[in-house]
Design an enzyme around this catalytic site. Structure first.
Site, PDB file in Angstrom:
ATOM      1  N   SER A 227       0.872  -1.178   0.000  1.00  0.00           N
ATOM      2  CA  SER A 227       0.000   0.000   0.000  1.00  0.00           C
ATOM      3  C   SER A 227       0.909   1.227   0.000  1.00  0.00           C
ATOM      4  O   SER A 227       1.729   1.399   0.909  1.00  0.00           O
ATOM      5  CB  SER A 227      -0.864   0.014   1.255  1.00  0.00           C
ATOM      6  OG  SER A 227      -1.294   1.339   1.518  1.00  0.00           O
TER       7      SER A 227
ATOM      8  N   HIS B 255      -1.306  -1.585  -4.042  1.00  0.00           N
ATOM      9  CA  HIS B 255      -2.620  -1.339  -3.456  1.00  0.00           C
ATOM     10  C   HIS B 255      -2.717   0.172  -3.240  1.00  0.00           C
ATOM     11  O   HIS B 255      -1.896   0.747  -2.523  1.00  0.00           O
ATOM     12  CB  HIS B 255      -2.679  -2.118  -2.139  1.00  0.00           C
ATOM     13  CG  HIS B 255      -3.911  -1.971  -1.338  1.00  0.00           C
ATOM     14  ND1 HIS B 255      -4.979  -2.837  -1.459  1.00  0.00           N
ATOM     15  CD2 HIS B 255      -4.254  -1.079  -0.366  1.00  0.00           C
ATOM     16  CE1 HIS B 255      -5.918  -2.497  -0.594  1.00  0.00           C
ATOM     17  NE2 HIS B 255      -5.510  -1.430   0.074  1.00  0.00           N
TER      18      HIS B 255
ATOM     19  N   ASP C 219      -4.890   3.205  -1.869  1.00  0.00           N
ATOM     20  CA  ASP C 219      -5.988   3.514  -0.959  1.00  0.00           C
ATOM     21  C   ASP C 219      -6.610   4.853  -1.296  1.00  0.00           C
ATOM     22  O   ASP C 219      -5.945   5.884  -1.222  1.00  0.00           O
ATOM     23  CB  ASP C 219      -5.454   3.561   0.484  1.00  0.00           C
ATOM     24  CG  ASP C 219      -5.116   2.178   1.000  1.00  0.00           C
ATOM     25  OD1 ASP C 219      -6.017   1.325   1.027  1.00  0.00           O
ATOM     26  OD2 ASP C 219      -3.936   1.951   1.351  1.00  0.00           O
TER      27      ASP C 219
ATOM     28  N   MET D 218      -9.392   7.502  -0.172  1.00  0.00           N
ATOM     29  CA  MET D 218     -10.215   7.877   0.987  1.00  0.00           C
ATOM     30  C   MET D 218     -10.926   9.178   0.682  1.00  0.00           C
ATOM     31  O   MET D 218     -10.302  10.133   0.211  1.00  0.00           O
ATOM     32  CB  MET D 218      -9.316   8.051   2.209  1.00  0.00           C
ATOM     33  CG  MET D 218      -8.505   6.809   2.507  1.00  0.00           C
ATOM     34  SD  MET D 218      -7.574   7.031   4.008  1.00  0.00           S
ATOM     35  CE  MET D 218      -6.766   5.435   4.126  1.00  0.00           C
TER      36      MET D 218
ATOM     37  N   HIS E  96      -8.358   0.410  -3.693  1.00  0.00           N
ATOM     38  CA  HIS E  96      -9.198   0.134  -2.529  1.00  0.00           C
ATOM     39  C   HIS E  96      -9.996   1.413  -2.287  1.00  0.00           C
ATOM     40  O   HIS E  96      -9.482   2.390  -1.731  1.00  0.00           O
ATOM     41  CB  HIS E  96      -8.316  -0.226  -1.325  1.00  0.00           C
ATOM     42  CG  HIS E  96      -9.072  -0.402  -0.053  1.00  0.00           C
ATOM     43  ND1 HIS E  96      -8.467  -0.419   1.179  1.00  0.00           N
ATOM     44  CD2 HIS E  96     -10.397  -0.567   0.189  1.00  0.00           C
ATOM     45  CE1 HIS E  96      -9.373  -0.583   2.124  1.00  0.00           C
ATOM     46  NE2 HIS E  96     -10.557  -0.660   1.549  1.00  0.00           N
TER      47      HIS E  96
ATOM     48  N   MET F 102     -12.356   3.619  -0.578  1.00  0.00           N
ATOM     49  CA  MET F 102     -13.043   3.878   0.696  1.00  0.00           C
ATOM     50  C   MET F 102     -13.891   5.135   0.520  1.00  0.00           C
ATOM     51  O   MET F 102     -13.529   6.230   0.962  1.00  0.00           O
ATOM     52  CB  MET F 102     -12.009   4.030   1.818  1.00  0.00           C
ATOM     53  CG  MET F 102     -11.390   2.707   2.221  1.00  0.00           C
ATOM     54  SD  MET F 102      -9.890   2.906   3.192  1.00  0.00           S
ATOM     55  CE  MET F 102      -8.666   2.967   1.881  1.00  0.00           C
TER      56      MET F 102
ATOM     57  N   MET G 188     -10.859  -6.609   5.661  1.00  0.00           N
ATOM     58  CA  MET G 188     -10.089  -5.603   6.405  1.00  0.00           C
ATOM     59  C   MET G 188      -9.676  -6.175   7.764  1.00  0.00           C
ATOM     60  O   MET G 188     -10.504  -6.738   8.480  1.00  0.00           O
ATOM     61  CB  MET G 188     -10.918  -4.329   6.614  1.00  0.00           C
ATOM     62  CG  MET G 188     -11.189  -3.533   5.356  1.00  0.00           C
ATOM     63  SD  MET G 188      -9.713  -3.059   4.424  1.00  0.00           S
ATOM     64  CE  MET G 188      -8.826  -2.023   5.606  1.00  0.00           C
TER      65      MET G 188
ATOM     66  N   GLY H  72      -9.126   3.636   7.117  1.00  0.00           N
ATOM     67  CA  GLY H  72      -8.955   5.085   7.284  1.00  0.00           C
ATOM     68  C   GLY H  72      -7.518   5.533   7.485  1.00  0.00           C
ATOM     69  O   GLY H  72      -7.146   6.624   7.072  1.00  0.00           O
TER      70      GLY H  72
ATOM     71  N   GLY I 167      -3.172   4.213   7.868  1.00  0.00           N
ATOM     72  CA  GLY I 167      -2.113   3.215   7.899  1.00  0.00           C
ATOM     73  C   GLY I 167      -1.574   3.124   9.323  1.00  0.00           C
ATOM     74  O   GLY I 167      -1.921   3.938  10.184  1.00  0.00           O
ATOM     75  N   GLY I 168      -0.751   2.126   9.567  1.00  0.00           N
ATOM     76  CA  GLY I 168      -0.042   2.044  10.840  1.00  0.00           C
ATOM     77  C   GLY I 168      -0.862   1.552  12.024  1.00  0.00           C
ATOM     78  O   GLY I 168      -0.449   1.703  13.172  1.00  0.00           O
TER      79      GLY I 168
ATOM     80  N   ASP J  25      -5.784  -6.627   4.724  1.00  0.00           N
ATOM     81  CA  ASP J  25      -5.269  -5.263   4.665  1.00  0.00           C
ATOM     82  C   ASP J  25      -5.354  -4.612   6.034  1.00  0.00           C
ATOM     83  O   ASP J  25      -6.440  -4.444   6.580  1.00  0.00           O
ATOM     84  CB  ASP J  25      -6.118  -4.493   3.635  1.00  0.00           C
ATOM     85  CG  ASP J  25      -5.698  -3.048   3.467  1.00  0.00           C
ATOM     86  OD1 ASP J  25      -4.581  -2.690   3.899  1.00  0.00           O
ATOM     87  OD2 ASP J  25      -6.486  -2.278   2.875  1.00  0.00           O
ATOM     88  N   GLY J  26      -4.173  -4.247   6.558  1.00  0.00           N
ATOM     89  CA  GLY J  26      -4.121  -3.513   7.815  1.00  0.00           C
ATOM     90  C   GLY J  26      -3.286  -4.223   8.861  1.00  0.00           C
ATOM     91  O   GLY J  26      -3.570  -5.356   9.229  1.00  0.00           O
TER      92      GLY J  26
ATOM     93  N   GLY K 178       1.623  -1.742   4.256  1.00  0.00           N
ATOM     94  CA  GLY K 178       1.938  -0.341   4.015  1.00  0.00           C
ATOM     95  C   GLY K 178       3.135   0.101   4.816  1.00  0.00           C
ATOM     96  O   GLY K 178       4.278   0.081   4.336  1.00  0.00           O
ATOM     97  N   SER K 179       2.897   0.452   6.077  1.00  0.00           N
ATOM     98  CA  SER K 179       4.003   1.009   6.867  1.00  0.00           C
ATOM     99  C   SER K 179       5.139   0.019   7.076  1.00  0.00           C
ATOM    100  O   SER K 179       6.302   0.429   7.142  1.00  0.00           O
ATOM    101  CB  SER K 179       3.495   1.561   8.198  1.00  0.00           C
ATOM    102  OG  SER K 179       2.450   0.792   8.703  1.00  0.00           O
TER     103      SER K 179
HETATM  104  C1  DX5 Z   1      -6.206   1.461   5.768  1.00  0.00           C
HETATM  105  C2  DX5 Z   1      -5.732   1.092   4.393  1.00  0.00           C
HETATM  106  C3  DX5 Z   1      -4.558   0.212   4.344  1.00  0.00           C
HETATM  107  C4  DX5 Z   1      -3.305   0.793   4.948  1.00  0.00           C
HETATM  108  C5  DX5 Z   1      -2.404  -0.326   5.312  1.00  0.00           C
HETATM  109  O1  DX5 Z   1      -7.428   2.112   5.622  1.00  0.00           O
HETATM  110  O2  DX5 Z   1      -6.779   0.457   3.686  1.00  0.00           O
HETATM  111  O3  DX5 Z   1      -4.310  -0.221   3.019  1.00  0.00           O
HETATM  112  O4  DX5 Z   1      -2.636   1.660   4.091  1.00  0.00           O
HETATM  113  O5  DX5 Z   1      -1.356   0.217   6.026  1.00  0.00           O
HETATM  114  P1  DX5 Z   1      -0.604  -0.592   7.170  1.00  0.00           P
HETATM  115  O6  DX5 Z   1       0.035  -1.764   6.492  1.00  0.00           O
HETATM  116  O7  DX5 Z   1       0.364   0.395   7.700  1.00  0.00           O
HETATM  117  O8  DX5 Z   1      -1.648  -1.017   8.157  1.00  0.00           O
HETATM  118 ZN    ZN Z   2      -6.313  -0.521   1.787  1.00  0.00          ZN
END
Ligand code: DX5
Ligand code: ZN
Length: 216
Positions: free
Chosen positions: A5, A30, A32, A34, A64, A66, A135, A140, A142-143, A173-174, A195-196
């Site tokens: 991500s 991926h 995201d 939002m 993705h 949202m 999910m 909403g 990352g991290g 994811d997450g 992601g992170s």
């Molecule tokens: C959260 C996102 C994720 C996020 C994942 O709403 O959908 O894709 O970026 O990030 P990490 O891996 O840091 O949880």
């Molecule tokens: Zn995502």
């Protein structure tokens, strides 16, 4: 499969970070989206996706989405050239309409569900999907921390898919790191978003390699 991500990549060096991941063998990202309404945060628009596909035409862009304003937002990302689009089950009262729309546009279809949504609710749609996004955090940001109850939910979803005679990939994811990667992989996830863990921990190459070791 590992799908990074880019949400937590360095926005001022996005293409550098994406290239580093591609050089480590990544073939799908991926992205995201939002809308500040379905989730309390904002991220990218369709221009980012167009630029991504122009710079990396052979790499898959997985959206993705949202957003619960699909009439406006969803077609924008299709037009931008995404390969896969995942919208939220919770975000629309006409999922069948969007599944048909995506099929007609030749975009692969994913449906995302929040940690609070019972997995059996998406049973009627499984036959029309290319993948399911479970999910493992509240969407909403990352991290966040991987929700442990996701392991049970994964098994439940895997059994539901099997009971329908289907063989759909499950994506998580997450909060994915090398430990939760293993948990989710063993419980049936085959596409893992991170992601992170990949973009906020020093060398991107090293982080991808650590996850690859678990991706067997
Ligand atoms: C959260 C996102 C994720 C996020 C994942 O709403 O959908 O894709 O970026 O990030 P990490 O891996 O840091 O949880
Ligand atoms: Zn995502």
């Amino acid at each position: 499969m590992i799908a990074p991500s880019i949400l937590n990549a360095d926005n001022m060096h996005l293409s550098r970070d994406i290239k580093a991941a591609i050089e480590s063998g990544i073939t799908r990202f991926h992205i995201d989206i939002m809308d500040g309404h379905f989730v309390p945060n904002l991220s990218y628009g369709p221009e980012l996706v167009k630029d991504f596909k122009r710079s990396f035409p052979l790499t898959e862009a997985e959206i993705h989405l949202m957003s619960n304003n699909l009439d406006t937002t969803l077609p924008l990302f299709v037009e931008a050239g995404c390969d896969i689009l995942e919208f939220h089950y919770e975000a629309t009262d006409k999922p069948e309409y969007w599944l048909k729309y995506l099929k007609d546009q030749n975009v692969r279809r994913g449906m995302a569900i929040n940690p609070s949504t019972p997995v059996e609710e998406i049973k009627p749609f499984l036959k029309d999907l290319d993948q399911v996004l479970l999910m493992t955090v509240k969407p909403g940001f990352g991290g966040q921390k991987f929700e442990e109850k996701s392991v049970e939910r994964l098994v439940e979803l895997k059994n539901l898919i099997k009971s329908e005679g289907l063989n759909l990939p499950i994506e998580v994811d997450g909060g994915i790191n090398h430990e939760t990667f293993k948990l989710a992989r063993n419980a049936g996830a085959t596409i893992l978003v991170a992601g992170s863990y990949i973009f906020k921990n020093g060398s991107i190459e090293d982080q991808v390699m650590k996850l690859k070791k678990e991706d067997k």
